[in-house]
Motif scaffolding. Structure first.
Motif, mmCIF file in Angstrom:
data_model
loop_
_atom_site.group_PDB
_atom_site.id
_atom_site.type_symbol
_atom_site.label_atom_id
_atom_site.label_comp_id
_atom_site.label_asym_id
_atom_site.label_seq_id
_atom_site.Cartn_x
_atom_site.Cartn_y
_atom_site.Cartn_z
ATOM 1 N N ASP A 187 104.656 -49.996 -73.663
ATOM 2 C CA ASP A 187 103.937 -48.767 -73.994
ATOM 3 C C ASP A 187 102.979 -49.034 -75.154
ATOM 4 N N GLU A 188 101.737 -49.177 -74.848
ATOM 5 C CA GLU A 188 100.694 -49.454 -75.839
ATOM 6 C C GLU A 188 101.096 -50.525 -76.846
ATOM 7 N N PRO A 189 101.369 -51.711 -76.365
ATOM 8 C CA PRO A 189 101.883 -52.738 -77.284
ATOM 9 C C PRO A 189 100.889 -53.112 -78.383
ATOM 10 N N LYS A 226 96.488 -25.869 -76.492
ATOM 11 C CA LYS A 226 97.404 -25.687 -75.364
ATOM 12 C C LYS A 226 98.868 -25.724 -75.831
ATOM 13 N N PHE A 227 99.134 -26.598 -76.782
ATOM 14 C CA PHE A 227 100.529 -26.757 -77.230
ATOM 15 C C PHE A 227 100.752 -26.163 -78.615
ATOM 16 N N TRP A 228 99.995 -25.130 -78.913
ATOM 17 C CA TRP A 228 99.987 -24.503 -80.232
ATOM 18 C C TRP A 228 101.377 -24.197 -80.763
ATOM 19 N N GLN A 229 102.263 -23.727 -79.898
ATOM 20 C CA GLN A 229 103.604 -23.328 -80.360
ATOM 21 C C GLN A 229 104.656 -24.395 -80.069
ATOM 22 N N LYS A 230 104.216 -25.566 -79.684
ATOM 23 C CA LYS A 230 105.195 -26.588 -79.323
ATOM 24 C C LYS A 230 105.686 -27.313 -80.570
ATOM 25 N N GLN A 231 106.931 -27.716 -80.522
ATOM 26 C CA GLN A 231 107.463 -28.518 -81.618
ATOM 27 C C GLN A 231 106.712 -29.845 -81.639
ATOM 28 N N GLY A 252 99.405 -39.707 -78.459
ATOM 29 C CA GLY A 252 98.010 -39.394 -78.736
ATOM 30 C C GLY A 252 97.841 -37.990 -79.298
ATOM 31 N N GLN A 253 98.627 -37.064 -78.769
ATOM 32 C CA GLN A 253 98.546 -35.692 -79.275
ATOM 33 C C GLN A 253 98.954 -35.620 -80.742
ATOM 34 N N LYS A 254 99.944 -36.408 -81.108
ATOM 35 C CA LYS A 254 100.348 -36.434 -82.517
ATOM 36 C C LYS A 254 99.207 -36.933 -83.379
ATOM 37 N N GLY A 286 101.415 -37.916 -69.362
ATOM 38 C CA GLY A 286 102.786 -38.105 -68.915
ATOM 39 C C GLY A 286 103.161 -39.569 -68.752
ATOM 40 N N LYS A 287 102.383 -40.444 -69.330
ATOM 41 C CA LYS A 287 102.655 -41.867 -69.169
ATOM 42 C C LYS A 287 103.961 -42.260 -69.853
ATOM 43 N N THR A 288 104.048 -41.899 -71.110
ATOM 44 C CA THR A 288 105.260 -42.247 -71.850
ATOM 45 C C THR A 288 106.472 -41.544 -71.226
ATOM 46 N N GLY A 327 95.581 -42.997 -68.325
ATOM 47 C CA GLY A 327 95.506 -41.550 -68.195
ATOM 48 C C GLY A 327 95.283 -40.950 -69.560
ATOM 49 N N PRO A 328 94.771 -39.752 -69.612
ATOM 50 C CA PRO A 328 94.474 -39.116 -70.901
ATOM 51 C C PRO A 328 95.738 -38.937 -71.741
ATOM 52 N N ASN A 329 95.535 -38.618 -72.987
ATOM 53 C CA ASN A 329 96.686 -38.344 -73.844
ATOM 54 C C ASN A 329 97.432 -37.136 -73.308
ATOM 55 N N GLY A 353 107.099 -32.720 -82.804
ATOM 56 C CA GLY A 353 107.782 -33.981 -82.545
ATOM 57 C C GLY A 353 107.839 -34.320 -81.065
ATOM 58 N N LEU A 354 107.642 -33.326 -80.209
ATOM 59 C CA LEU A 354 107.725 -33.563 -78.776
ATOM 60 C C LEU A 354 106.377 -33.898 -78.150
ATOM 61 N N LEU A 355 105.347 -33.891 -78.968
ATOM 62 C CA LEU A 355 104.025 -34.197 -78.419
ATOM 63 C C LEU A 355 103.929 -35.650 -77.993
ATOM 64 N N SER A 356 102.937 -35.930 -77.173
ATOM 65 C CA SER A 356 102.704 -37.324 -76.806
ATOM 66 C C SER A 356 102.110 -38.049 -78.004
HETATM 67 N N1 LIG Z 1 110.860 -34.138 -74.862
HETATM 68 C C1 LIG Z 1 109.787 -33.384 -74.577
HETATM 69 N N2 LIG Z 1 109.888 -32.040 -74.641
HETATM 70 C C2 LIG Z 1 108.822 -31.263 -74.350
HETATM 71 N N3 LIG Z 1 107.624 -31.725 -74.011
HETATM 72 C C3 LIG Z 1 107.454 -33.055 -73.953
HETATM 73 C C4 LIG Z 1 108.524 -33.944 -74.237
HETATM 74 N N4 LIG Z 1 108.087 -35.216 -74.116
HETATM 75 C C5 LIG Z 1 106.785 -35.120 -73.756
HETATM 76 N N5 LIG Z 1 106.412 -33.830 -73.656
HETATM 77 C C6 LIG Z 1 105.083 -33.345 -73.263
HETATM 78 O O1 LIG Z 1 104.777 -33.948 -72.044
HETATM 79 C C7 LIG Z 1 103.410 -34.321 -71.985
HETATM 80 C C8 LIG Z 1 103.308 -35.788 -71.643
HETATM 81 O O2 LIG Z 1 103.685 -36.558 -72.755
HETATM 82 P P1 LIG Z 1 103.628 -38.148 -72.759
HETATM 83 O O3 LIG Z 1 104.190 -38.583 -74.049
HETATM 84 O O4 LIG Z 1 104.269 -38.660 -71.548
HETATM 85 O O5 LIG Z 1 102.069 -38.430 -72.712
HETATM 86 P P2 LIG Z 1 101.317 -39.806 -72.630
HETATM 87 O O6 LIG Z 1 100.683 -39.863 -71.315
HETATM 88 O O7 LIG Z 1 102.201 -40.911 -72.975
HETATM 89 O O8 LIG Z 1 100.210 -39.600 -73.731
HETATM 90 P P3 LIG Z 1 99.672 -40.577 -74.874
HETATM 91 O O9 LIG Z 1 98.633 -41.400 -74.263
HETATM 92 O O10 LIG Z 1 99.098 -39.633 -75.863
HETATM 93 O O11 LIG Z 1 100.824 -41.306 -75.389
HETATM 94 C C9 LIG Z 1 102.824 -33.973 -73.327
HETATM 95 O O12 LIG Z 1 102.090 -32.785 -73.214
HETATM 96 C C10 LIG Z 1 104.014 -33.763 -74.239
HETATM 97 O O13 LIG Z 1 103.742 -32.755 -75.170
#
Ligand SMILES: Nc1ncnc2c1ncn2[C@@H]1O[C@H](COP(=O)(O)OP(=O)(O)OP(=O)(O)O)[C@@H](O)[C@H]1O
Ligand SMILES: Nc1ncnc2c1ncn2[C@@H]1O[C@H](COP(=O)(O)OP(=O)(O)OP(=O)(O)O)[C@@H](O)[C@H]1O
Ligand SMILES: CC(C)C[C@H](N)C(=O)O
Ligand SMILES: [Mg+2]
Ligand SMILES: [Mg+2]
Lengths: 377, 235, 255, 333, 286
Positions: free
Chosen positions: C172-174, B127-132, B139-141, C42-44, C37-39, B134-137
Motif C-alpha cells: 500500500d503506497e510503499p 462529503k465526510f464532514w461528520q465522519k470520524q 489521502g483524505q487525511k 476504496g483501495k486500502t 483510483g482517487p483518494n 480517523g476512519l478517513l482514507s
Molecule cells: N473503518 C472505516 N469506517 C468508516 N469508513 C471507512 C473506514 N475505512 C475506510 N472508510 C471510508 O471508505 C472510503 C475508502 O477508504 P480507503 O482508505 O479504502 O481509500 P483509498 O482508496 O485507500 O484512498 P487513499 O488513496 O486516499 O488512500 C473512504 O471514504 C473512507 O472514509
C-alpha cells in the motif's frame, strides 16, 4: 549477642502494638495514652515493680495484619519484650496471637473485640482486658431485651456486624425477646434508606444497631422518622468524636463500654484528673481505660510473681486474678482469660455546654451479668 | 522582496542526538521556498524547530523582525504561522468538522470564506464532514490536514510533504491552491515529489545531515541536470 | 493457470457508505497488478478486506482456491498473504532490527517458544540485517522505530513485509514520502522481486511512472467499484481515468 | 548483541547479590531483617508477575490481588483443614496454582474485548467480587477477621523459610528473564507496542495474552501462598486493592518492563517503609511518615520517570553516547 | 407504590451525589485522560476546607464557597506540581497521584486532626417532608436539584464552547493543538482546576449527607466516582449522570430486594456493563 538483653538485667520490657496511623488511629492513641497512665498509676509513678524497671515500646500496626506480624516479631525477637499488648484491630490481633504462643510470651489483648481471640483462636498466653463482642451484645441485650419485646437489628455486612448480631440475638432471646428481622448493609455504603425502610415495615419495638465506621446511619434514621414511628433505637455508645455524629439519637437507650462520667471509683477519678492534666484538659475516651487496665493487669501480675517474667508462672497468677481498673474490678476468667467487667446501660442526653449527646447512667451491668459464653474449647 | 523568516545557524538536539547541525535559510514574502533532501536529512526537524516543537539549542530564528526560537509553539502559531505536519497530525477521534473547528477562531468571517474555498478544492471533506477523521482514507487525511492549516489566516505556512498519498489530480489541485494563496501567504514546503516542487517552488535549499548545503533559484535546479544528480540523485 | 487470489462480489459498507462495492477479480500467480483510483476510492479498504483487517459485508475471497472470507488476519498471514500499510504501522519502541526480526520469527513459525533466548536464533538476526540492507536502512539497526524519519519508516514497513516472505504481497503506497533519491532503489527492490517470478504482487500507488513500468495489469477503483481492469496501455487511455484521476498530470510522468 | 550483554550484567549482579543473601542469615543474626527480606522476596515474586502484564504485554490490571488472594486462601485453608505437613503445603500450592490458572484464563479472555482503563476497571471489579466473596463465605474464610493456622515446623524455622523464598525468587527471576528474551516474550512486547501489527505478522495475540495472563496469575498465586505462610494468618485483605497497588508501585518504582525493577522496587518500598516508620522515635513529625512515603513516590516520578532501572540505563546510555561522541570528535578533529 | 417511589427517590439522591463526585473526574479522567488517584484527596480537602469555614461562619453557603475556593487553589497547585509532568503517561500518573493522595490524606490529619468531624445540614435543609405516605428527606432533594443544576452548567459549557473539543484534541496530540495556536497547558490547567473545584464542592455537599467527614473519605468514594465515569463512557457528562443514577437506584433496589448481593452491586454492575458494552454504556460520539 542479643541473648543477654532483657529481663535478666532487671528491666521488664513491654511491646505495645497499636494503630498509630490508619483508620483506627484514634483508638490506638487512646490505648497508648491509657497504658502510659496505667503504668504510672500501678507503680505509683516509679515505673518499677519488684525492683525492676518497666519499659514499653510502642509499634504502629497501621491496622494491617502483615505489618502487625512484622512489628510483633521485631518486638519479640529484637527487643525481646516480656509482654505484648494490643492491638486496635481484631485482624491485627488475630494475626499476632500465634506468635505469643510460639514465643511463650503473655499478650494482653486490648482493645480488639473479636470473640475468636479468646474463643476459637484462644491460646493460654492470651489475656484480654478489653470486652469482647459477646459482652457488648449481652450488655446491649440487657439494656433492652425483655420477654415479648420485638427487636430488629441493623449491622454492617461483615464479621464485626454479623458476629455482633449473632451474639446479641443469643443473649436477647435468652431474655425472652423476639428477633423479628436482621438487616445488614454495605459497610462502606452511604445510603441506608432501603435498609431502614425494611426495618420500618417490620414494626419492631426496638432497633438494635451494631455499627463502626464514619459512614453512620444516624442521620438517615432521624430523617426517616424511625423513632416517630414508634421504634426505639438502641446501640453502643462510641468514643466522643463519634458521639458527635449521634446528635439525632438523643434519648436513645443503649449501653456503653466506658464514658469518663460513668464509673464511680478512685481509679477512674485518678484517670480523669491525670488525663486532663497531661493532655491539655481532655477527658479520657473509650479505650483509654482499657490501655490503663492492661498496664495495671501486667503490673499486678508481676507483683504476684515478684517480678518473675516466666510465662508459666505469670499465667498461673493471672488466671482468676482480679484487679482494680477505672471500670471497677476486672477478673480474668480462668477458662478463657477473658476479663469480666462492668458495662453500662445508658441513655443519650443532651447536656449544657457539651456539643455531643452524653451517655448518662441508667444502671451498671455487673461483670457477672455480662459474662459471655465460654467458647475456647 | 523582503525576508519573512530567517534561520541563522540553527542547531537542534533531540534527546542526546545532534539532529540539526547548522541550518540557515530565508523565506521571502510571497515566495514558495522548498526544502529538499534525502530521508533523515533533517527537513521535518527544521520545520518543527521553526514551529517551536523542537527547541533550537543554538542559532536564531527571525520571524519578521522578531526572534522566535525561545517562544512556545502556540505563541509562534498565533504570530501567524500554520503547520501541516508530515504525519498529518489530525485528531483521529474527532470528526472532520471538529478538526477544522478546533483550528478556527470563533466567528471569523474570513476563515469561513477560506473554508468555503478549501472545501471546493477538496469536496471529499464536505462529503465526510461528520465522519470520524480517523476512519478517513490516507489521502483524505492528508487533505484534511492541509485544509485545517488553510482555514487559519496565516502569514507563513509550513507544509511537510503535502503530496504524499494524494492522487495525481488532487496533487494538481493542491498545487493550484498554493499558487492561489501565494500573494497572501508565504510558504515553506518540504516535498519529495520533484515534479510538484519544481512547478511551484521559487527558491530551494538542500538539507543534508542536518545542514543546509546548497541553495538557489528553482529554475536553476530544473535547468541543471548535474546539480540534480549531485544533490538529489535524480536525473 | 490457477488464480492465486480471487474475489466474488466482494463488498463492505460503513453505515450506508459502500466503500467497496461488488468487486470481482482474479489474479494469476506471479502477476504484477496495480490498483489505482482517487483518494477514498476504496483501495486500502480492499486490501483490508483481502488481508482480513476488515470483514466483508458481502461476497467471498478465495486464496489459492480456498475460501478465506471467514479466516482471521492471523490465518491469512500464515497461509501466505502479507501486507504493508499505507500509514506507517510498526513497533515504535523497538529497534529497527527488532521490528524486522519479529517478522522473520513469524516467517520461521517460531510462535510459542518460551524457553530459548532469541539470541540463540542467529540466523534470524542475519536475515533481518540482510533485508535492512536491501531496503536502504543501513546503520539504523539500533535506532528505535519511532525515531526514524518518515521516509525511513516507510522503508522499515517494506522490510517487515519482505521478511515475512509470503507468496502474495499487498503493497500500500510503499514509496509515499520516500526521498526522490531513494525511490529508484526501492523501485529496483520491487522490480527484482517481480523478476524472480516467485511472488504475486498487488500494488497501490499514486506514482504513475512506477505503475506504468512495473504493472502487468492495472485495476481502477472508483467509489468502491471496479471501474476498469486491463493492461496498462488500455487503462491509461481510459477517459474517466484521465479526467477523474490523473488530471493533467500524466503527461508530466511520461515526458 | 549489546542488549544481551546488558542483560547479562544485570543478571550477574543479581546473582551475586543473591549469593550474598544466602549466606546472610548464617553470618548475621537479625530476625527482624530476616523477616523484612522474606517479605521483600515474596513481594518481588508478586511484582515480577505483575511486570509480565504491565511491562511486557502492556496490560494495566487493578485486580492482580485476585490471584494473590487465591493463593493465600488455598494455602491457609489447606493448613487449617488438614495437617500442617509439607505434603499439604504442596497440595495447597497446586490447588492455588490450578485455581488461579483457571481464573486468569477467563480474565485473560476479556483482555481481547477491553482496552486500557476499561480493562483495569474490570479487573478492579472482579477482584472486588472475590473480596466480597471471601467476606461472605464465612464458613470457609471467617471473613474480615480471618483465621490463623499452623504450618509445618520446617517452614516455621525462619531461616529455612527465608532461604526457600530467596531461592524461589531467584528461580522466578531467571525463568522470567529467559521467558522475556524468548521469541514468545518478544511477541508479548510487540503486542504491547502494536496489537494490530502483531496480528498481521501472523501471531495470534489472544493466545499470547492469555498465556501471559496465566503465567502472571500463577506466579501471583504462589506469592500469595508464601505470604500466607509467612503470616500464618489470612483475612480478606489479601484480595484488597492495596495488594494490587503494592505490586503496581513496586513495578513502577523499580522500572516497568525490566523484571529486575520489580525486585528492586519491592526492596525499596519495604525498606523505606521500615526506615520511615522507625524514624517516629526521632521526631514527632515522623508520626506522619506516610507523607514522606507519598513524597517518595512523587520524587521518583520527577527524578526517575522510568523507574530506578530506567534511570540507570539512561545514565549508562548517555555515558556510552558521550564516549562515542568523544571518539568521533577526535576523528574529525 | 410509595415504596417504589421512596426507593427511587433515595436511590436517585445517592446517584446524584455520586454524579457530583464523578463530574470533576469526568472532566479530568474522561476528557484529559489523566488517571487521577488523588481525586478523592481533592474532595476530602474540599469537605474539610468547606466544613471548617462552615463551622466558623455558621453559614452553609459561605462554607460551600470556601470548598470551591479550596478546590481551585488545590487544583492549581496540583496541576502545576503533580499532573503537568505526567500528561499522557498513565503509569507515571498512577504512581505520582497515589503518592500525592497519601500526602493529601495525611496532611488533613496534620491540619484538622485524625478524628472524624460531625457535620449537619443547615437548618433549612434538615429533616424531611411527608407527602402522603411518601417521605422525602430535604437534604436529598437539595442534592438532586444541585446535581441537575451542575449537570446543566457543565453540559452547557462543553456543548457551547470549544473547550471540550480542544481538550480532547489536546489529549490526542498535544503538539498539534499547540501548532494550531492553542495554549494547551493553560487550557489543561483551567480544566483541571475546574475538575478540582467540582471535586471539592462535591466533598462539601457530601459532608452533611453522610453526617461526618474523615481523612480517609477520599479513597472510599473516589472508586465509586471512577466506576461511574467508566460505566458512563469516558468524558461523557450525560453518560456519567445516567450511570450515577443507575448505580444509585440499583443500589437502593438491591439493598431492598436482594440484600445478599448489595455488597457487590456496584462492581457487578460494572462487570456486566464492561463485558457487554466494552466502552461504557454511553460511548462518546465522534
Ligand atoms: N473503518 C472505516 N469506517 C468508516 N469508513 C471507512 C473506514 N475505512 C475506510 N472508510 C471510508 O471508505 C472510503 C475508502 O477508504 P480507503 O482508505 O479504502 O481509500 P483509498 O482508496 O485507500 O484512498 P487513499 O488513496 O486516499 O488512500 C473512504 O471514504 C473512507 O472514509
Ligand atoms: N526522537 C528522535 N530521536 C532520535 N533521532 C531522531 C528523533 N527524531 C528524528 N530523529 C532522527 O533525526 C534525523 C532527521 O529526521 P527528520 O524527520 O527531520 O528527517 P526528514 O528530512 O524529514 O526525513 P524524511 O524525508 O524521511 O521525512 C533522522 O535521522 C531521524 O532518525
Ligand atoms: C471496637 C473496636 C476496637 C473494633 C475494632 N475495629 C476491632 O476490630 O477490634
Ligand atoms: Mg520528514
Ligand atoms: Mg489508501
Amino acid at each position: 549477642s542479643n541473648g543477654e538483653k532483657g529481663s535478666s538485667e532487671g528491666t521488664i520490657k513491654i511491646g505495645v502494638l497499636a494503630s498509630m496511623t490508619g483508620p483506627l488511629e484514634s483508638y490506638g492513641k487512646q490505648t497508648v495514652n491509657g497504658f502510659e497512665l496505667g503504668l504510672d498509676y500501678a507503680t505509683d509513678g516509679s515505673n518499677e515493680v519488684a525492683g525492676k524497671k518497666i519499659e514499653f515500646i510502642v509499634e504502629d500496626t497501621e491496622t494491617k495484619p502483615e505489618v502487625a506480624v512484622k512489628k510483633a516479631t521485631k518486638l519479640l525477637e529484637d527487643d525481646e519484650v516480656d509482654f505484648l499488648v494490643g492491638s486496635s484491630s481484631s485482624g491485627d490481633t488475630l494475626a499476632v496471637v500465634p506468635l505469643a504462643e510460639e514465643y511463650e510470651k503473655i499478650m494482653v489483648v486490648e482493645p480488639a473485640v473479636a470473640d475468636s481471640i479468646t474463643g476459637s483462636e484462644y491460646n493460654p498466653y492470651i489475656f484480654r482486658t478489653a470486652r469482647n463482642s459477646s459482652q457488648d451484645a449481652v450488655a446491649g441485650a440487657a439494656a433492652i431485651a425483655k420477654k415479648g419485646v420485638k427487636i430488629a437489628t441493623f449491622a454492617p455486612d461483615n464479621s464485626f456486624g454479623r458476629d455482633g448480631i449473632s451474639a446479641f440475638k443469643e443473649a436477647a432471646e435468652k431474655l425472652g425477646a423476639n428477633i423479628l428481622h436482621e438487616e445488614y448493609a454495605d459497610p462502606a455504603g452511604t445510603d441506608f434508606t432501603s435498609n431502614i425502610q425494611k426495618i420500618i415495615e417490620q414494626q419492631p419495638d426496638y432497633l438494635f444497631i451494631v455499627w463502626a465506621g464514619a459512614n453512620s446511619p444516624w442521620n438517615q434514621l432521624a430523617d426517616m422518622k424511625v423513632e416517630e414511628k414508634g421504634i426505639k433505637i438502641s446501640t453502643g455508645a462510641p468514643d466522643i468524636p463519634a458521639l458527635q455524629t449521634m446528635k439525632p439519637l438523643v434519648g436513645m437507650e443503649g449501653f456503653s463500654v466506658y464514658y469518663h462520667d460513668l464509673p464511680k471509683n478512685e481509679v477512674n477519678d485518678w484517670l480523669v484528673t491525670e488525663h486532663k492534666k497531661r493532655f491539655n484538659n481532655e477527658v479520657p475516651d473509650l479505650f483509654t481505660p482499657g490501655g490503663m487496665s492492661a498496664a495495671i493487669a501486667i503490673v499486678e501480675a508481676l507483683k504476684k510473681t515478684d517480678g518473675d517474667t516466666n510465662s508459666e508462672q505469670l499465667i498461673e497468677s493471672m488466671e482468676g486474678m482480679s484487679f482494680e481498673t477505672p471500670k471497677g474490678t476486672m477478673t480474668f476468667r480462668e477458662e478463657d482469660h477473658q476479663a469480666l467487667q462492668t458495662l453500662y446501660a445508658i441513655k443519650l442526653e443532651s447536656k449544657e455546654g457539651v456539643d455531643y449527646p452524653v451517655p448518662t447512667l441508667i444502671r451498671e451491668l455487673s461483670p457477672e451479668e455480662t459474662a459471655p459464653p465460654i467458647r475456647n474449647k | 522582496m523582503s525576508t519573512l523568516l530567517k534561520l541563522q545557524q540553527v542547531e537542534t538536539y533531540i534527546e542526546e542526538f545532534h539532529i540539526l547541525q547548522g541550518i540557515s535559510f530565508e523565506a521571502r514574502k510571497g515566495e514558495v521556498t522548498v526544502l529538499l533532501g534525502r530521508n533523515g536529512a533533517g527537513k521535518t526537524t527544521t520545520l518543527r524547530t521553526i514551529m517551536g516543537l523542537n527547541k533550537a539549542s543554538k542559532g536564531q530564528i527571525f520571524f519578521g523582525n522578531e526572534e522566535i526560537q525561545t517562544l512556545q509553539p502556540y505563541e509562534i502559531a498565533n504570530k501567524g504561522m500554520g503547520y501541516v505536519p508530515e504525519d498529518q497530525g489530525i485528531f483521529g477521534e474527532l470528526t472532520v468538522e471538529e478538526n477544522i473547528k478546533v483550528a478556527m477562531k470563533k466567528d471569523d468571517s474570513q476563515s469561513l470564506e477560506r473554508l468555503e474555498w478549501i472545501l471546493q478544492i477538496f469536496p471529499d471533506l464536505k462529503k465526510f464532514w461528520q465522519k470520524q477523521s480517523g476512519l478517513l482514507s490516507g489521502g483524505q487525511k492528508q487533505m484534511l490536514s492541509i485544509a485545517r492549516a488553510y482555514v487559519k489566516n496565516c502569514e507563513l505556512l509550513l507544509i511537510d510533504e503535502p503530496s504524499k498519498g494524494l492522487a495525481p489530480i488532487v496533487v494538481e489541485k493542491v498545487m493550484e491552491s498554493i499558487q492561489e494563496m501565494k500573494d497572501k501567504t508565504t510558504i515553506i514546503l518540504v516535498e519529495q515529489n520533484f515534479m510538484m516542487a519544481s512547478r511551484i517552488g521559487d527558491y530551494f535549499y538542500i538539507v543534508d545531515e542536518g545542514r543546509t548545503v546548497y541553495d538557489g533559484k528553482m529554475q536553476e535546479l530544473i535547468g541543471n541536470k548535474e546539480l540534480r544528480e549531485k544533490h538529489l540523485g535524480i536525473a | 493457470m490457477t488464480s492465486i487470489i480471487e474475489t466474488k462480489n466482494l463488498g463492505i459498507s460503513f453505515g450506508n457508505h459502500k466503500a467497496v462495492d461488488q468487486v470481482n477479480f482474479a489474479i494469476d500467480e506471479h502477476q504484477f497488478t496495480s490498483i489505482i483510483g482517487p483518494n477514498g476510492a476504496g483501495k486500502t479498504t480492499l486490501f483490508n478486506l483481502l488481508s482480513g483487517q476488515l470483514k466483508a459485508t458481502n461476497g467471498d475471497i478465495f486464496f489459492c482456491g480456498k475460501n478465506i472470507t471467514k479466516c482471521s488476519t492471523v490465518e491469512r498471514t500464515r497461509l501466505g498473504m502479507g501486507r504493508s500499510f499505507q500509514l506507517t504501522n510498526v513497533f515504535p519502541n523497538l529497534t529497527t532490527l527488532e521490528n524486522v526480526r519479529l517478522a522473520v520469527q513469524a516467517q520461521k513459525k517460531i510462535y510459542f517458544q518460551m524457553l530459548k533466548s532469541v539470541f540463540s536464533y542467529k540466523d534470524h538476526s542475519e536475515i533481518a540485517k540482510t533485508i535492512l540492507k536491501t531496503t536502504l536502512l543501513v546503520n539504523k539497526d539500533d535506532v528505535l522505530a519511532k525515531n526514524l524519519s518518515h521516509g525511513d519508516k516507510r522503508k522499515l514497513e517494506l522490510a517487515m513485509l519482505l521478511a515475512l516472505d509470503t507468496k502474495l504481497l499487498l503493497l500500500d503506497e510503499p514509496t509515499a514520502g520516500m526521498s526522490v533519491e531513494d525511490v529508484p532503489a526501492i523501485y529496483e527492490v520491487i522490480e527484482r522481486i517481480k523478476e524472480e517470478k516467485t511472488k504475486t504482487i498487488l500494488l497501490i500507488e499514486h506514482k504513475m511512472d512506477m505503475i506504468m513500468n512495473l504493472s502487468d495489469r492495472i485495476m481502477v477503483l472508483f467509489n468502491g467499484k471496479l471501474l476498469a481492469d486491463g493492461a496498462p496501455k488500455e487503462i491509461i487511455a481510459n477517459e474517466t481515468v484521465q479526467s477523474a484521476y490523473l488530471g493533467g498530470l500524466y503527461d508530466e510522468y511520461t515526458a | 548483541m549489546r542488549v544481551s550483554y546488558e542483560n547479562k550484567l544485570g543478571s550477574i549482579i543479581f546473582l551475586m547479590v543473591s549469593c550474598l543473601l544466602i549466606v546472610f542469615p548464617l553470618v548475621y543474626e537479625d530476625r527482624n531483617l530476616l523477616i523484612i527480606f522474606t517479605q521483600i522476596f515474596i513481594f518481588a515474586i508478586f511484582a515480577m508477575s505483575y511486570d509480565i502484564l504491565l511491562g511486557f504485554t502492556g496490560i494495566i490490571s487493578f485486580g492482580h490481588a485476585m490471584f494473590f488472594g487465591i493463593g493465600a486462601y488455598s494455602m491457609s485453608i489447606f493448613m487449617k483443614r488438614f495437617e500442617p505437613e509439607m505434603l499439604y503445603v504442596f497440595l495447597a500450592l497446586i490447588v492455588g496454582v490450578f485455581l488461579s490458572a483457571i481464573v486468569s484464563y477467563v480474565v485473560g479472555l476479556l483482555t481481547l474485548r477491553l482496552k486500557t482503563h476499561y480493562y483495569a476497571m474490570l479487573t478492579l471489579a472482579l477482584a472486588n467480587l472475590f473480596y466480597v466473596g471471601a467476606e461472605k463465605w464465612r464458613s470457609l474464610t471467617e471473613g474480615a477477621d480471618g483465621f490463623t493456622f499452623r504450618i509445618p515446623d520446617f517452614l516455621r524455622e525462619r531461616v529455612n523459610f527465608y532461604l526457600i523464598t530467596l531461592v524461589l525468587m531467584v528461580l522466578v527471576y531467571f525463568a522470567l528473564k529467559l521467558f522475556i528474551q524468548s521469541p514468545f516474550g518478544k511477541v508479548l512486547v510487540a503486542i504491547k507496542e502494536n496489537e494490530q501489527r502483531t496480528e498481521s505478522l501472523g501471531f495470534n495475540i489472544l493466545y499470547y495474552k492469555i498465556i501471559a495472563s496465566i503465567i502472571a496469575g500463577i506466579l501471583a498465586s504462589i506469592a500469595g501462598a508464601l505470604y500466607a505462610i509467612s503470616l500464618r494468618f489470612v483475612n480478606t485483605s489479601v484480595f484488597s486493592i492495596d495488594i494490587t497497588l503494592d505490586a503496581l508501585l513496586m513495578t513502577i518504582i523499580g522500572g516497568v518492563g525490566t523484571i529486575i525493577g520489580a525486585v528492586i522496587g519491592s526492596g525499596v518500598i519495604e525498606f523505606s517503609h521500615y526506615w520511615l516508620t522507625s524514624l517516629v522515635k526521632l521526631h514527632w513529625i515522623f508520626e506522619r511518615w506516610i507523607i514522606f512515603f507519598g513524597i517518595l513516590y512523587i520524587l521518583t516520578v520527577m527524578f526517575f520517570p522510568k523507574g530506578i532501572v530506567g534511570a540507570l540505563t539512561a545514565l549508562k546510555r548517555k555515558a556510552r553516547h558521550e564516549k562515542k561522541h568523544d571518539q568521533s570528535d577526535k576523528m574529525t578533529g | 407504590m410509595e415504596l417504589f417511589f421512596s426507593l427511587l427517590i433515595n436511590g436517585l439522591a445517592t446517584g446524584m451525589l455520586i454524579f457530583l463526585l464523578a463530574v470533576g473526574l469526568t472532566l479530568i479522567f474522561g476528557l484529559m485522560s489523566v488517571l487521577n488517584f488523588a481525586h478523592g484527596g481533592l474532595f476530602a480537602w474540599g469537605a474539610y476546607g468547606g466544613v471548617w469555614i462552615y463551622s466558623l461562619t455558621e453559614s452553609y453557603m459561605i462554607g460551600v464557597a470556601g470548598a470551591i475556593i479550596t478546590g481551585v487553589i488545590l487544583g492549581f497547585i496540583t496541576e502545576k506540581l503533580i499532573i503537568k509532568p505526567v500528561y499522557g503517561d498513565h503509569v507515571q500518573q498512577i504512581l505520582i497521584t497515589l503518592g500525592y493522595m497519601l500526602v493529601l490524606g495525611e496532611l488533613i490529619k496534620v491540619v484538622f486532626g485524625p478524628n472524624q468531624i460531625a457535620v449537619s445540614p443547615p437548618e433549612l435543609l434538615r429533616g424531611s417532608i411527608e407527602i402522603g405516605e411518601l417521605l422525602i428527606i430535604k437534604y436529598r432533594a437539595f442534592i438532586i436539584i444541585t446535581g441537575i443544576f451542575i449537570f446543566l452548567i457543565v453540559n452547557y459549557i462543553l456543548k457551547n464552547t470549544k473547550i471540550g473539543l480542544i481538550v480532547r484534541a489536546g489529549v490526542i496530540d498535544k503538539e498539534m493543538i499547540q501548532a494550531l495556536g492553542v495554549n494547551i497547558n493553560k487550557v489543561f490547567l483551567y480544566v483541571f482546576m475546574t475538575g478540582a473545584a467540582l471535586a471539592a464542592l462535591s466533598g462539601m455537599l457530601l459532608a452533611p449527607y453522610a453526617g461526618v467527614i474523615h481523612a480517609d473519605m477520599g479513597m472510599e468514594y473516589a472508586i465509586l466516582a471512577f466506576v461511574v465515569v467508566v460505566i458512563g463512557g469516558m468524558g461523557n457528562v450525560t453518560g456519567s449522570l445516567l450511570a450515577a443514577a443507575l448505580v444509585g437506584i440499583s443500589g437502593a433496589f438491591m439493598a431492598y430486594y436482594v440484600p445478599e448481593l448489595s455488597l457487590a452491586t456496584n462492581m457487578l454492575l460494572m462487570v456486566i456493563v464492561l463485558v457487554f458494552r466494552p466502552k461504557g454504556l454511553f460511548t462518546i460520539r465522534g
